[in-house]
Enzyme design. Structure first.
Site, mmCIF file in Angstrom:
data_model
loop_
_atom_site.group_PDB
_atom_site.id
_atom_site.type_symbol
_atom_site.label_atom_id
_atom_site.label_comp_id
_atom_site.label_asym_id
_atom_site.label_seq_id
_atom_site.Cartn_x
_atom_site.Cartn_y
_atom_site.Cartn_z
ATOM 1 N N GLY A 63 0.883 -1.045 -0.002
ATOM 2 C CA GLY A 63 0.054 0.131 -0.029
ATOM 3 C C GLY A 63 0.838 1.216 -0.154
ATOM 4 O O GLY A 63 0.328 2.234 -0.538
ATOM 5 N N LEU A 64 1.999 1.179 0.523
ATOM 6 C CA LEU A 64 2.805 2.323 0.770
ATOM 7 C C LEU A 64 3.456 2.614 -0.799
ATOM 8 O O LEU A 64 3.700 3.866 -1.034
ATOM 9 C CB LEU A 64 3.854 2.459 1.697
ATOM 10 C CG LEU A 64 4.427 3.689 2.021
ATOM 11 C CD1 LEU A 64 4.988 3.596 3.559
ATOM 12 C CD2 LEU A 64 6.027 3.776 1.253
ATOM 13 N N LYS A 66 2.480 1.186 -3.899
ATOM 14 C CA LYS A 66 1.649 0.492 -4.899
ATOM 15 C C LYS A 66 2.297 -0.255 -6.202
ATOM 16 O O LYS A 66 1.878 -1.123 -6.912
ATOM 17 C CB LYS A 66 0.274 1.118 -5.203
ATOM 18 C CG LYS A 66 -0.297 1.551 -3.990
ATOM 19 C CD LYS A 66 -1.694 2.248 -4.209
ATOM 20 C CE LYS A 66 -2.466 2.644 -2.914
ATOM 21 N NZ LYS A 66 -3.260 1.553 -2.335
ATOM 22 N N THR A 86 -1.164 -2.892 -3.648
ATOM 23 C CA THR A 86 -1.663 -4.157 -4.419
ATOM 24 C C THR A 86 -1.654 -3.547 -5.893
ATOM 25 O O THR A 86 -2.012 -2.441 -6.367
ATOM 26 C CB THR A 86 -3.086 -4.132 -3.713
ATOM 27 O OG1 THR A 86 -3.041 -4.549 -2.541
ATOM 28 C CG2 THR A 86 -3.899 -4.951 -4.694
ATOM 29 N N ASN A 111 -8.320 5.436 4.992
ATOM 30 C CA ASN A 111 -7.998 5.434 3.458
ATOM 31 C C ASN A 111 -9.200 4.703 2.632
ATOM 32 O O ASN A 111 -9.688 3.612 3.180
ATOM 33 C CB ASN A 111 -6.761 4.962 3.267
ATOM 34 C CG ASN A 111 -6.795 3.246 2.602
ATOM 35 O OD1 ASN A 111 -7.304 3.138 1.574
ATOM 36 N ND2 ASN A 111 -6.555 2.462 3.709
ATOM 37 N N ASN A 139 1.919 -7.745 -3.807
ATOM 38 C CA ASN A 139 0.525 -8.065 -3.338
ATOM 39 C C ASN A 139 -0.575 -7.902 -4.615
ATOM 40 O O ASN A 139 -0.332 -6.768 -5.365
ATOM 41 C CB ASN A 139 0.136 -7.134 -2.374
ATOM 42 C CG ASN A 139 -1.084 -7.076 -1.590
ATOM 43 O OD1 ASN A 139 -1.983 -6.870 -2.383
ATOM 44 N ND2 ASN A 139 -1.175 -7.264 -0.476
ATOM 45 N N SER A 175 -9.437 -5.950 1.216
ATOM 46 C CA SER A 175 -9.441 -4.318 1.167
ATOM 47 C C SER A 175 -10.893 -4.213 1.387
ATOM 48 O O SER A 175 -11.652 -4.961 0.619
ATOM 49 C CB SER A 175 -8.891 -3.850 0.020
ATOM 50 O OG SER A 175 -9.367 -2.544 -0.085
ATOM 51 N N LYS A 217 -4.123 -12.290 2.597
ATOM 52 C CA LYS A 217 -4.308 -11.183 3.508
ATOM 53 C C LYS A 217 -5.666 -10.869 3.763
ATOM 54 O O LYS A 217 -6.332 -11.018 3.037
ATOM 55 C CB LYS A 217 -3.827 -9.785 2.935
ATOM 56 C CG LYS A 217 -3.846 -8.778 3.870
ATOM 57 C CD LYS A 217 -2.858 -7.505 3.359
ATOM 58 C CE LYS A 217 -2.816 -6.472 4.680
ATOM 59 N NZ LYS A 217 -1.856 -5.361 3.931
ATOM 60 N N THR A 247 -7.096 -3.296 7.033
ATOM 61 C CA THR A 247 -7.728 -2.142 7.930
ATOM 62 C C THR A 247 -9.195 -2.536 8.382
ATOM 63 O O THR A 247 -9.887 -3.636 7.735
ATOM 64 C CB THR A 247 -8.047 -1.077 7.041
ATOM 65 O OG1 THR A 247 -8.663 -1.390 5.806
ATOM 66 C CG2 THR A 247 -6.504 -0.475 6.523
#
Length: 344
Positions: A63-64, A66, A86, A111, A139, A175, A217, A247
């Protein structure tokens, strides 16, 4: 060392703009060999998991980065492994802005990015340009326009393409920001998806002469029965690892905050306890059948140790980096090394 000085300035920007600026600054610092000014040294504590050797158990969560455009700069911060994505088969813009919100009072983030990325081909171009030789997770997800009943096609397409470039591949089915995606965590649908992915993984291993582990995940918003069922399906389908957790949709820990009603997944300190609880229950259900990568609300070395104590073999950081900066990597690496040495 520098981040406490930079953070007030970065927090004057909206969260997504600050994110982009931070990555550019890290790239620049890396090119100028200035990364040691941003991060403290990470202790070396090798961990064996999923058939791979991790130099230390502290990784970067997906996510950081992508698109895998900042791998070298991020790896220089001392992570034991990097997970990018992802990524989806085709490029997509994600959800409309604004879609990323800080809740500093809670050391939290909301987010609803929606898998914004440049597509798998662009990510692989970036990986090829990278000099990183460590453990790289990729991912994978589905495009928003792909009907949920055809989701397996997107996951298989991504797996085919990233297989040769990845140390391991993570299947993101948790997600909350892609419509109906979390349906894929449910019994029959999860079983079909995992069976298809396992079959393709084994075929690709034969084709490439190299076995690349598969991890899944999962969300924190699962009851005990769902956790038990997921553990059974992961084990039954020969999956190699599980990442807990993504999350949360819950707002219980931030009730009354002005941003409480913003749609999206909540991360950071408010999800720490629930993530750890899921890890502990999952560890019990799995009985050591596969490693757990613990993620969710790690803002200190003690938080990282808490995840290992609950049953995780490895941990990942994301929101904690926004509030604590790169120094968190070394702090967590030192704390986990001390814990693992004492345990062994």
């Amino acid at each position: 060392m520098l981040y406490p000085l930079l953070r007030p300035l970065l927090f004057k920007f909206d969260a997504e703009t600050a994110h982009e600026h931070t990555l550019k600054m890290l790239d620049r610092a890396h090119r100028l060999h200035l990364t040691p000014l941003a991060a403290s040294p990470a202790a070396r504590q090798p961990v064996q998991a999923m058939g791979l050797t991790f130099p230390n158990p502290v990784g970067l969560a997906a996510g950081l980065d992508k698109n895998g455009a900042h791998i070298d700069a991020l790896a220089a911060l001392g992570f034991g492994f990097i997970e990018i994505g992802t990524v989806t088969p085709r490029p997509q813009d994600g959800n409309p802005k604004p879609r990323l919100f800080r809740l500093p009072e809670h050391e939290a983030i909301i987010n609803r990015m929606g898998f914004n990325n440049h597509g798998v081909a662009a990510l692989l171009d970036n990986v090829r340009r990278s000099k990183f030789k460590g453990v790289l997770g990729i991912n994978i997800g589905k495009n928003a326009i792909t009907p949920i009943e055809n989701a397996v096609d997107d996951y298989l397409a991504c797996l085919d393409q990233v297989y040769a470039a990845a140390s391991y591949v993570t299947v993101n089915i948790s997600s909350p920001n892609t419509k109906n995606l979390r349906q894929l965590q449910q019994g029959d649908e999860l079983g079909r998806l995992l069976a298809a992915l396992k079959q393709r993984q084994l075929a690709l291993a034969d084709q490439h002469g190299r076995y690349v582990p598969l991890a899944v995940k999962i969300a924190p918003d699962l009851d005990d029965e769902q956790i038990a069922e997921i553990a059974r399906l992961l084990t039954g389908n020969g999956i190699d690892g599980v990442i807990a957790t993504n999350t949360t949709l819950s707002r219980r820990e931030v009730a009354g905050h002005p941003l409480e009603s913003e749609a999206g997944g909540l991360s950071g300190a408010p999800v720490r306890a629930r993530s750890t609880e899921v890890i502990r229950k999952l560890h019990k259900e799995l009985g050591g059948a596969m490693p757990i990568i613990g993620v969710g609300g790690i803002l200190s070395g003690n938080d990282a140790v808490e995840k290992l104590d609950a049953g995780a073999s490895l941990v990942q950081l994301y929101s904690g980096l926004i509030y604590r900066g790169p120094e968190l990597v070394g702090e967590c690496a030192r704390a986990t090394a001390q814990y693992l040495q004492a345990r062994n």
